[in-house]
Design a protein around this motif. Structure first.
Motif, PDB file in Angstrom:
ATOM      1  N   LYS A  92     -28.495  64.673 -32.402  1.00  0.00           N
ATOM      2  CA  LYS A  92     -27.322  65.236 -33.062  1.00  0.00           C
ATOM      3  C   LYS A  92     -27.422  66.765 -33.155  1.00  0.00           C
ATOM      4  O   LYS A  92     -26.418  67.477 -33.017  1.00  0.00           O
ATOM      5  CB  LYS A  92     -27.175  64.636 -34.463  1.00  0.00           C
ATOM      6  CG  LYS A  92     -25.946  65.065 -35.217  1.00  0.00           C
ATOM      7  CD  LYS A  92     -24.666  64.606 -34.537  1.00  0.00           C
ATOM      8  CE  LYS A  92     -24.512  63.103 -34.523  1.00  0.00           C
ATOM      9  NZ  LYS A  92     -23.202  62.688 -33.940  1.00  0.00           N
ATOM     10  N   LYS A  93     -28.626  67.259 -33.358  1.00  0.00           N
ATOM     11  CA  LYS A  93     -28.834  68.712 -33.397  1.00  0.00           C
ATOM     12  C   LYS A  93     -28.452  69.342 -32.066  1.00  0.00           C
ATOM     13  O   LYS A  93     -27.765  70.381 -32.025  1.00  0.00           O
ATOM     14  CB  LYS A  93     -30.297  69.024 -33.723  1.00  0.00           C
ATOM     15  CG  LYS A  93     -30.593  70.525 -33.872  1.00  0.00           C
ATOM     16  CD  LYS A  93     -32.080  70.814 -33.885  1.00  0.00           C
ATOM     17  CE  LYS A  93     -32.601  70.859 -32.464  1.00  0.00           C
ATOM     18  NZ  LYS A  93     -34.008  71.327 -32.389  1.00  0.00           N
ATOM     19  N   ARG A  96     -24.756  69.521 -31.662  1.00  0.00           N
ATOM     20  CA  ARG A  96     -24.190  70.611 -32.456  1.00  0.00           C
ATOM     21  C   ARG A  96     -24.370  71.952 -31.755  1.00  0.00           C
ATOM     22  O   ARG A  96     -23.463  72.785 -31.752  1.00  0.00           O
ATOM     23  CB  ARG A  96     -24.867  70.662 -33.825  1.00  0.00           C
ATOM     24  CG  ARG A  96     -24.597  69.466 -34.696  1.00  0.00           C
ATOM     25  CD  ARG A  96     -23.258  69.581 -35.378  1.00  0.00           C
ATOM     26  NE  ARG A  96     -22.956  68.424 -36.176  1.00  0.00           N
ATOM     27  CZ  ARG A  96     -22.009  68.367 -37.085  1.00  0.00           C
ATOM     28  NH1 ARG A  96     -21.275  69.433 -37.314  1.00  0.00           N
ATOM     29  NH2 ARG A  96     -21.777  67.277 -37.765  1.00  0.00           N
ATOM     30  N   ALA A 108     -28.156  74.056 -37.102  1.00  0.00           N
ATOM     31  CA  ALA A 108     -27.785  72.841 -36.377  1.00  0.00           C
ATOM     32  C   ALA A 108     -28.601  71.641 -36.859  1.00  0.00           C
ATOM     33  O   ALA A 108     -28.069  70.531 -37.003  1.00  0.00           O
ATOM     34  CB  ALA A 108     -27.997  73.040 -34.880  1.00  0.00           C
ATOM     35  N   GLU A 111     -27.276  70.470 -40.313  1.00  0.00           N
ATOM     36  CA  GLU A 111     -26.041  69.707 -40.150  1.00  0.00           C
ATOM     37  C   GLU A 111     -26.339  68.319 -39.598  1.00  0.00           C
ATOM     38  O   GLU A 111     -25.732  67.326 -40.037  1.00  0.00           O
ATOM     39  CB  GLU A 111     -25.083  70.451 -39.214  1.00  0.00           C
ATOM     40  CG  GLU A 111     -24.471  71.698 -39.834  1.00  0.00           C
ATOM     41  CD  GLU A 111     -23.413  72.331 -38.950  1.00  0.00           C
ATOM     42  OE1 GLU A 111     -23.046  71.705 -37.920  1.00  0.00           O
ATOM     43  OE2 GLU A 111     -22.943  73.441 -39.276  1.00  0.00           O
TER      44      GLU A 111
END
Length: 234
Positions: A92-93, A96, A108, A111
C-alpha cells in the motif's frame, strides 16, 4: 545675557537627559516583549516537535504489533494466507508513492499503516485466509491494545517527549501528554521567562509561558475496540 544662555543650555541638557531616560525605558519594554514572544515561540516549537516525536513512537509500536500479529497467523508456506499484514502495508505504501510522488517515504508509510490496519480491524483483511474474520480482528485488536497501552510504550513516549522539550530549553515539570485527544497526541508544555530588569519582582508561577500542539491524526485508533484516552504527566 550669559546667564540666560547658561540657563537655556541647562534646560536643554535636562530635556536631552529626560528623553534619553524615556528612550531607554521604551527600549527595555520592547526588549521585554520581544523576549516574551521568543520564549513563547520556543515553547510552541517544543510542544509541536514533541507531539510529532510521540506520534512516531506510536507507529513504531504499531509495526512491532504487526510483526507479532503476522507471527501469530498460520504461515504462508502452507498457503493459508496470501500476504502478511506487513507485506500489505509495504504494498500500500508503494501504491501511495506511485499515486502521489510528492509524498515522502514516511508519509506514505503512515497513510498505508492507517488504511491497512483500519481495514484489518474492520474486516479481518478479507476472506480466504485460514482463520475466521472475527478471530483475526480480535487477535489484532488485542495485540495493538496491549502494546499501545503498555508501560514500555508509555515510557518510550515520555522519553521521546522529554528529549525534545529539554533540547528546546522547555520545562519538563508540568508538561502533559494527552494520549489521545481526538485521535491525536496533544502536548502542553512551557518555557521559563526571565525579565531583563527587576526579575526578582516576578512571582515564580507567572514565569511559565505555556503552549499546546497536536500531532497528526492517528486514523486506525477509530477502529480499535476498548481504547480509552488518558493523560501522561511529568
Amino acid at each position: 545675557m550669559i546667564s540666560k544662555v547658561k540657563s537655556e543650555k541647562g534646560n536643554i541638557s535636562l530635556l536631552v537627559m529626560g528623553l534619553m531616560g524615556v528612550t531607554m525605558i521604551m527600549f527595555l519594554v520592547v526588549l521585554s516583549f520581544s523576549k516574551v514572544f521568543a520564549i513563547k515561540e520556543k515553547a510552541s516549537t517544543a510542544s509541536e516537535q514533541a507531539s510529532y516525536a510521540a506520534t512516531s513512537v506510536i507507529y513504531e509500536v504499531v509495526m512491532e504489533s504487526v510483526e507479532e500479529y503476522d507471527r501469530s497467523l498460520p504461515g504462508k508456506v502452507d498457503e493459508v494466507i496470501d500476504k502478511t499484514l506487513k507485506e500489505k502495508i509495504e504494498e500500500k505504501k508503494e501504491e501511495r508513492l506511485t499515486f502521489n510522488p510528492f509524498l515522502s517515504e514516511n508519509e506514505a508509510k503512515i497513510e498505508a499503516i492507517n488504511e491497512v490496519i483500519s481495514d484489518e480491524l474492520k474486516n479481518g483483511g478479507g476472506p480466504g485466509q485460514g482463520l475466521g474474520l472475527g478471530v483475526r480482528k480480535e487477535l489484532l485488536n488485542k495485540i495493538l491494545l496491549d502494546k499501545l497501552t503498555s508501560d514500555s510504550t508509555n515510557q518510550r513516549i515520555r522519553s521521546a517527549v522529554a528529549d525534545i522539550i529539554m533540547n528546546n530549553d522547555g520545562l519538563l515539570e508540568g508538561t502533559t501528554i494527552d494520549y489521545l485527544d481526538k485521535y491525536q497526541i496533544k502536548i502542553e508544555t512551557s518555557a521559563r521567562y526571565e525579565a531583563l530588569k527587576y526579575d526578582e519582582l516576578i512571582p515564580e508561577d507567572k514565569r511559565k509561558l505555556k503552549q499546546k500542539a497536536k500531532g497528526p491524526e492517528i486514523d486506525f485508533i477509530k477502529e480499535l475496540n476498548g481504547w480509552t484516552d488518558y493523560r501522561i504527566e511529568f
